[in-house]
Scaffold this active site. Structure first.
Site: not given
Length: 457
Positions: A129, A375-377, A395
């Site tokens: 992100h 995982f902020c993805a 997340c």
């Protein structure tokens, strides 16, 4: 980009000394065990050498630039020498600038604020992100997740060739995925970008701690990374590369340090002349200790020898992947396949387990710290899990209870400070949890899976 091919015996390359290596933690089943920190992709432990360097400097701490006192001048020299150390570590070209920031996220938001008018940004949905989201004032094209490095290059080439109108453009790409650990074809993507008149910024947050990064050799325009993933304490980061867009943009923050001259006008207003060096985007009193810690980490990794560090890490990756492959219920997540070069970041799911439950059991029963979530993805993990865009999942905050299906994965990550024993304990723990189940009962509390106090399985 490929990992080092130099033959190095990992048995003669000891892990680097890091803070916390002797910390013990309690187990819910009784007793204590040394903590196995296997969440390097979130934050790597600080190197002992970095901590010692910072401690040695601390009594001489002073505010940098313009101070006449000895400590101020000493700190200024240390600050600017740190800039030169980072530039050397990154293989910067003549004319490149090194701007100190708070993190990779801060670095990429700084670059986003410096984009020229009508700039188009091209970014793969596979990005963290920090790379995916800063471009709010630009026209953004999000590219689908490629399944091979070659497809990544072809996808970018087609998108750049089709852009209209032809004008300033920026490509943002990761060097190593924070989810799969896979290396991206950065040099080839840079060549494609430049062939179509675009520039490229490399998110090296997951690459720089594991692999040499050279702006000149990769032919990228900028590199961004964070100190806290490079074995330095929190709160410092770097944006390094071309100076022109940064020099022409309004300062990222307005204030002291960024301004060269400020004067009142006859009409009562204020005229400001801004610096055209890195100081333009470093307003305020800088994080001198954070900057010095990054430089210290750069020196420590260089002195240790990246060939040896890479070879040892590849040995650990092999141990983990082969160990997980022996457990049929485990599925390792990957974009580019088993043979893709990668760093020490591996995500997986376990059939019949909620990922948060599995991670909680690793911590509570084995003293192993990993990460679970998206995982902020989010787009990448959803793609890898074949989920629908509106399927629940956040997340690091799964909503499913232990035993229920969750839209989350487990990530194990390691690096230069990881002992072999931690990896061996992790593989053994995965086998035991899958074969025998958890030895304790767990419940969901505030969106996290935690041991149910006093309630054994």
């Amino acid at each position: 980009m490929s990992v080092s091919s130099v033959a190095v015996d990992p048995s003669v390359c000891a892990p680097l000394a890091v803070l916390g290596r002797d910390v013990t933690v309690p187990l819910v089943t009784g007793g204590e065990v040394s903590y196995a920190a296997l969440d390097y992709a979130a934050s790597a432990p600080a190197l002992q050498r970095v901590w010692d360097d910072v401690a040695a400097y601390a009594p001489y701490y002073g505010s940098v630039h313009r101070g006449a006192g000895y400590l101020s001048q000493l700190s200024t020299d240390l600050f600017e020498n740190s800039r030169r150390t980072v530039a050397e570590f990154l293989g910067c070209r003549e004319g490149d600038q090194v701007v100190f920031t708070r993190s990779t996220t801060d670095s990429l938001n700084l670059l986003a604020s410096a984009l020229p008018a009508d700039c188009q940004v091209f970014v793969f949905e596979t990005e963290h992100h920090a790379s995916l989201l800063p471009w709010r004032d630009a026209r953004v094209t999000y590219l689908n997740a490629p399944r091979t490095p070659e497809e990544a290059v072809h996808t970018l080439e087609r998108a750049l060739a089709d852009r209209d109108p032809y004008g300033p453009a920026l490509v943002c790409v990761t060097g190593a995925s924070n989810v799969t650990g896979e290396l991206w074809p950065v040099r080839e993507l840079a060549a494609a970008a430049h062939a179509h008149g675009a520039r490229i910024v490399l998110d090296a947050a997951q690459l720089a701690p594991h692999h040499p990064v050279s702006i000149a050799e990769l032919d990228v325009d900028w590199v961004a990374f964070s100190g806290h993933k490079l074995y330095a304490p929190f709160g410092s980061g770097v944006l390094a590369g071309r100076s022109d867009w940064l020099r022409d943009a309004e300062p990222y923050l307005a204030g002291g340090g960024a301004s060269r001259k400020v004067a009142r006008r006859a009409d009562g207003g204020v005229d400001v002349e801004w610096h055209d060096t890195a100081a333009r985007h470093e307003a305020g009193s800088p994080n001198v200790i954070g900057v010095y810690s990054i430089a210290s980490a750069c020196k420590a990794l260089t002195d240790a020898g990246f060939d040896e560090l890479v070879a040892r890490e590849q040995h650990l990756i092999k141990e983990v992947r082969e160990g997980l492959a022996e457990v049929p219920q485990v599925r390792i997540l990957s974009l580019f396949g088993d043979d893709a070069p990668r760093v020490g970041v591996i995500s997986f799911v376990v059939d019949g387990w909620n990922s948060s439950h599995f991670a909680a059991a690793l911590s509570a029963e084995y003293g192993i710290g990993v990460r679970d979530g998206l995982f902020c993805a989010h787009p990448l993990v959803r793609t890898l899990l074949d989920s629908e865009p509106d399927e629940p999942g956040e997340c690091g905050a799964p909503e499913a209870a232990p035993g229920e299906k969750s839209l989350n994965a487990i990530r194990v990550s390691f690096g230069a400070g990881t002992p072999d024993e931690h990896v061996e304990r992790f593989v053994r723990a995965v086998r035991e949890l899958v074969a025998d189940g958890a030895r304790w009962s767990y419940r969901t509390e505030d969106g996290r899976c935690v041991p149910d106090t006093g309630a054994a399985a």
